[in-house]
Scaffold this motif. Structure first.
Motif, PDB file in Angstrom:
ATOM      1  N   ILE A 287       0.844  -1.195   0.000  1.00 59.87           N
ATOM      2  CA  ILE A 287       0.000   0.000   0.000  1.00 59.87           C
ATOM      3  C   ILE A 287       0.879   1.244   0.000  1.00 59.87           C
ATOM      4  O   ILE A 287       1.778   1.377   0.833  1.00 59.87           O
ATOM      5  CB  ILE A 287      -0.955  -0.001   1.206  1.00 59.87           C
ATOM      6  CG1 ILE A 287      -1.941  -1.173   1.087  1.00 59.87           C
ATOM      7  CG2 ILE A 287      -1.717   1.319   1.308  1.00 59.87           C
ATOM      8  CD1 ILE A 287      -2.917  -1.282   2.215  1.00 59.87           C
ATOM      9  N   GLY A 288       0.631   2.159  -0.933  1.00 61.10           N
ATOM     10  CA  GLY A 288       1.412   3.379  -1.049  1.00 61.10           C
ATOM     11  C   GLY A 288       1.163   4.336   0.097  1.00 61.10           C
ATOM     12  O   GLY A 288       0.146   4.266   0.795  1.00 61.10           O
ATOM     13  N   ASP A 289       2.104   5.273   0.274  1.00 64.81           N
ATOM     14  CA  ASP A 289       1.993   6.234   1.374  1.00 64.81           C
ATOM     15  C   ASP A 289       0.715   7.066   1.276  1.00 64.81           C
ATOM     16  O   ASP A 289       0.100   7.398   2.291  1.00 64.81           O
ATOM     17  CB  ASP A 289       3.212   7.159   1.377  1.00 64.81           C
ATOM     18  CG  ASP A 289       4.498   6.429   1.753  1.00 64.81           C
ATOM     19  OD1 ASP A 289       4.402   5.362   2.384  1.00 64.81           O
ATOM     20  OD2 ASP A 289       5.590   6.926   1.417  1.00 64.81           O
ATOM     21  N   ASN A 290       0.313   7.392   0.060  1.00 64.23           N
ATOM     22  CA  ASN A 290      -0.889   8.213  -0.113  1.00 64.23           C
ATOM     23  C   ASN A 290      -2.181   7.411   0.001  1.00 64.23           C
ATOM     24  O   ASN A 290      -3.274   7.968  -0.109  1.00 64.23           O
ATOM     25  CB  ASN A 290      -0.847   8.928  -1.471  1.00 64.23           C
ATOM     26  CG  ASN A 290      -0.870   7.957  -2.639  1.00 64.23           C
ATOM     27  OD1 ASN A 290      -0.470   6.802  -2.488  1.00 64.23           O
ATOM     28  ND2 ASN A 290      -1.324   8.418  -3.791  1.00 64.23           N
ATOM     29  N   GLU A 291      -2.045   6.100   0.226  1.00 69.34           N
ATOM     30  CA  GLU A 291      -3.223   5.234   0.375  1.00 69.34           C
ATOM     31  C   GLU A 291      -3.449   4.820   1.831  1.00 69.34           C
ATOM     32  O   GLU A 291      -4.346   4.051   2.121  1.00 69.34           O
ATOM     33  CB  GLU A 291      -3.057   3.976  -0.479  1.00 69.34           C
ATOM     34  CG  GLU A 291      -2.897   4.270  -1.959  1.00 69.34           C
ATOM     35  CD  GLU A 291      -2.522   3.032  -2.760  1.00 69.34           C
ATOM     36  OE1 GLU A 291      -2.992   2.908  -3.909  1.00 69.34           O
ATOM     37  OE2 GLU A 291      -1.757   2.183  -2.235  1.00 69.34           O
ATOM     38  N   ARG A 292      -2.625   5.330   2.728  1.00 72.81           N
ATOM     39  CA  ARG A 292      -2.729   4.939   4.125  1.00 72.81           C
ATOM     40  C   ARG A 292      -4.036   5.406   4.753  1.00 72.81           C
ATOM     41  O   ARG A 292      -4.581   6.458   4.406  1.00 72.81           O
ATOM     42  CB  ARG A 292      -1.570   5.537   4.928  1.00 72.81           C
ATOM     43  CG  ARG A 292      -0.196   5.160   4.430  1.00 72.81           C
ATOM     44  CD  ARG A 292       0.186   3.797   4.883  1.00 72.81           C
ATOM     45  NE  ARG A 292       1.560   3.502   4.538  1.00 72.81           N
ATOM     46  CZ  ARG A 292       2.009   2.326   4.190  1.00 72.81           C
ATOM     47  NH1 ARG A 292       1.181   1.294   4.147  1.00 72.81           N
ATOM     48  NH2 ARG A 292       3.273   2.135   3.891  1.00 72.81           N
ATOM     49  N   SER A 293      -4.493   4.633   5.704  1.00 71.38           N
ATOM     50  CA  SER A 293      -5.677   5.013   6.468  1.00 71.38           C
ATOM     51  C   SER A 293      -5.353   6.229   7.339  1.00 71.38           C
ATOM     52  O   SER A 293      -4.256   6.353   7.873  1.00 71.38           O
ATOM     53  CB  SER A 293      -6.121   3.848   7.349  1.00 71.38           C
ATOM     54  OG  SER A 293      -7.153   4.249   8.223  1.00 71.38           O
TER      55      SER A 293
ATOM     56  N   ASP B 173     -12.368   3.426   3.449  1.00 66.93           N
ATOM     57  CA  ASP B 173     -11.013   3.291   3.992  1.00 66.93           C
ATOM     58  C   ASP B 173     -10.392   2.010   3.443  1.00 66.93           C
ATOM     59  O   ASP B 173     -10.543   0.920   4.008  1.00 66.93           O
ATOM     60  CB  ASP B 173     -11.051   3.273   5.520  1.00 66.93           C
ATOM     61  CG  ASP B 173      -9.670   3.461   6.138  1.00 66.93           C
ATOM     62  OD1 ASP B 173      -8.677   2.975   5.550  1.00 66.93           O
ATOM     63  OD2 ASP B 173      -9.574   4.098   7.195  1.00 66.93           O
ATOM     64  N   PHE B 174      -9.658   2.127   2.367  1.00 65.15           N
ATOM     65  CA  PHE B 174      -9.086   0.983   1.668  1.00 65.15           C
ATOM     66  C   PHE B 174      -8.151   0.170   2.561  1.00 65.15           C
ATOM     67  O   PHE B 174      -8.273  -1.062   2.659  1.00 65.15           O
ATOM     68  CB  PHE B 174      -8.334   1.488   0.428  1.00 65.15           C
ATOM     69  CG  PHE B 174      -7.613   0.410  -0.335  1.00 65.15           C
ATOM     70  CD1 PHE B 174      -8.312  -0.500  -1.115  1.00 65.15           C
ATOM     71  CD2 PHE B 174      -6.228   0.303  -0.282  1.00 65.15           C
ATOM     72  CE1 PHE B 174      -7.654  -1.487  -1.825  1.00 65.15           C
ATOM     73  CE2 PHE B 174      -5.561  -0.683  -0.987  1.00 65.15           C
ATOM     74  CZ  PHE B 174      -6.268  -1.583  -1.759  1.00 65.15           C
ATOM     75  N   GLU B 175      -7.213   0.827   3.213  1.00 61.96           N
ATOM     76  CA  GLU B 175      -6.241   0.096   4.027  1.00 61.96           C
ATOM     77  C   GLU B 175      -6.919  -0.627   5.186  1.00 61.96           C
ATOM     78  O   GLU B 175      -6.521  -1.746   5.547  1.00 61.96           O
ATOM     79  CB  GLU B 175      -5.165   1.031   4.564  1.00 61.96           C
ATOM     80  CG  GLU B 175      -4.064   0.280   5.309  1.00 61.96           C
ATOM     81  CD  GLU B 175      -2.978   1.171   5.873  1.00 61.96           C
ATOM     82  OE1 GLU B 175      -1.887   0.654   6.157  1.00 61.96           O
ATOM     83  OE2 GLU B 175      -3.218   2.388   6.039  1.00 61.96           O
TER      84      GLU B 175
ATOM     85  N   LYS C 293     -10.913   0.272  -4.531  1.00 60.39           N
ATOM     86  CA  LYS C 293      -9.855   0.442  -5.529  1.00 60.39           C
ATOM     87  C   LYS C 293      -9.836  -0.795  -6.429  1.00 60.39           C
ATOM     88  O   LYS C 293      -9.094  -1.751  -6.169  1.00 60.39           O
ATOM     89  CB  LYS C 293      -8.507   0.639  -4.840  1.00 60.39           C
ATOM     90  CG  LYS C 293      -8.368   1.967  -4.094  1.00 60.39           C
ATOM     91  CD  LYS C 293      -6.980   2.131  -3.512  1.00 60.39           C
ATOM     92  CE  LYS C 293      -6.835   3.463  -2.799  1.00 60.39           C
ATOM     93  NZ  LYS C 293      -6.841   4.604  -3.730  1.00 60.39           N
TER      94      LYS C 293
ATOM     95  N   HIS D 278      -6.374  -2.197  -7.761  1.00 61.39           N
ATOM     96  CA  HIS D 278      -5.261  -2.337  -6.815  1.00 61.39           C
ATOM     97  C   HIS D 278      -4.921  -3.810  -6.611  1.00 61.39           C
ATOM     98  O   HIS D 278      -5.813  -4.664  -6.591  1.00 61.39           O
ATOM     99  CB  HIS D 278      -5.611  -1.690  -5.477  1.00 61.39           C
ATOM    100  CG  HIS D 278      -4.420  -1.284  -4.673  1.00 61.39           C
ATOM    101  ND1 HIS D 278      -3.592  -2.187  -4.056  1.00 61.39           N
ATOM    102  CD2 HIS D 278      -3.907  -0.054  -4.408  1.00 61.39           C
ATOM    103  CE1 HIS D 278      -2.631  -1.536  -3.413  1.00 61.39           C
ATOM    104  NE2 HIS D 278      -2.788  -0.245  -3.617  1.00 61.39           N
TER     105      HIS D 278
END
Length: 221
Positions: free
Chosen positions: A76-82, A116-118, A150, A153
């Motif tokens: 998970i990318g930094d911009n995808e963090r919860s 919230d994807f993460e 996503k 993803h």
């Protein structure tokens, strides 16, 4: 434990070691030899028909459980963090092997924010680990919810595949990983890591005699 179970466990251990811990190809032969010697020792000393005695499972990082927190962050990318503050508490529980408590917190996060994807990924992982790696209906639901947030993803498909590998369903995991890798854009978060795992499972299945890639349809709901 029967002989079939012992052999199946050896194959699953080999798959987990190669796909999750990622040793070099030069280590594969040594690992396979070690498992073979283990089976030989079992043949010499064990009593496969003897009923097993219940034993309480060890908990916490020292028990050698799969690092679901570290693995999730790899994909998970930094911009995808919860952005939920409670994620830190959930991760602390998960890192100590307290998956039920982690899942309870994560359920609260996803209930408050279904986008919230993460948190959905973390919930699926916690539920799968709570079931000793088995892909339960609640874990599958969490991964599917993450996929809805996503669609392209790779993370939901990767962790779904990990659960399948741990159940010995290597061909199904290969199929799911291949589809996710092909669908993800070049340079997408986790795509390169998934490509490494996919290469390993391709090589493993080839080394095991070329099991068919289309073993059965992947779970979808």
């Amino acid at each position: 434990m029967t002989w079939v179970t012992a052999i199946a466990l050896a194959v699953i251990c080999f798959a987990l070691a190669v796909l999750i811990f990622r040793p070099g190809r030069s280590v594969w032969a040594s690992l396979a030899a070690a498992l073979t010697f283990g089976l030989v020792g079992y043949a010499v000393q064990a009593s496969p028909d003897m009923a097993s005695a219940p034993k309480e499972a060890a908990a916490g990082p020292d028990a050698g459980q799969y690092d679901i927190v570290g693995a999730r962050r790899e994909f998970i990318g930094d911009n995808e963090r919860s952005r939920a503050d409670a994620m830190y508490q959930a991760d602390a529980y998960a890192a100590r092997g307290r998956y039920s408590e982690a899942a309870t917190i994560l359920s609260g996060i996803t209930s408050a924010n279904a986008g919230d994807f993460e948190a959905w990924i973390a919930l699926g992982n916690a539920l799968a680990e709570h079931a000793d790696g088995v892909l339960t209906a609640p874990a599958l639901y969490a991964y599917n919810q993450a996929r809805m947030v996503k669609p392209d993803h790779v993370a939901p498909s990767y962790f779904l595949g990990v659960s399948l590998v741990r159940q010995g369903r290597l061909a199904e995991a290969q199929q799911i990983w291949r589809g996710a890798y092909d669908a993800a854009p070049e340079g997408a978060p986790g795509r390169a890591a998934l490509g490494e795992r996919l290469e390993r499972i391709d090589g493993m299945l080839g080394a095991m005699g070329g099991l068919p890639a289309q073993h059965s349809a992947p779970p979808t709901e």
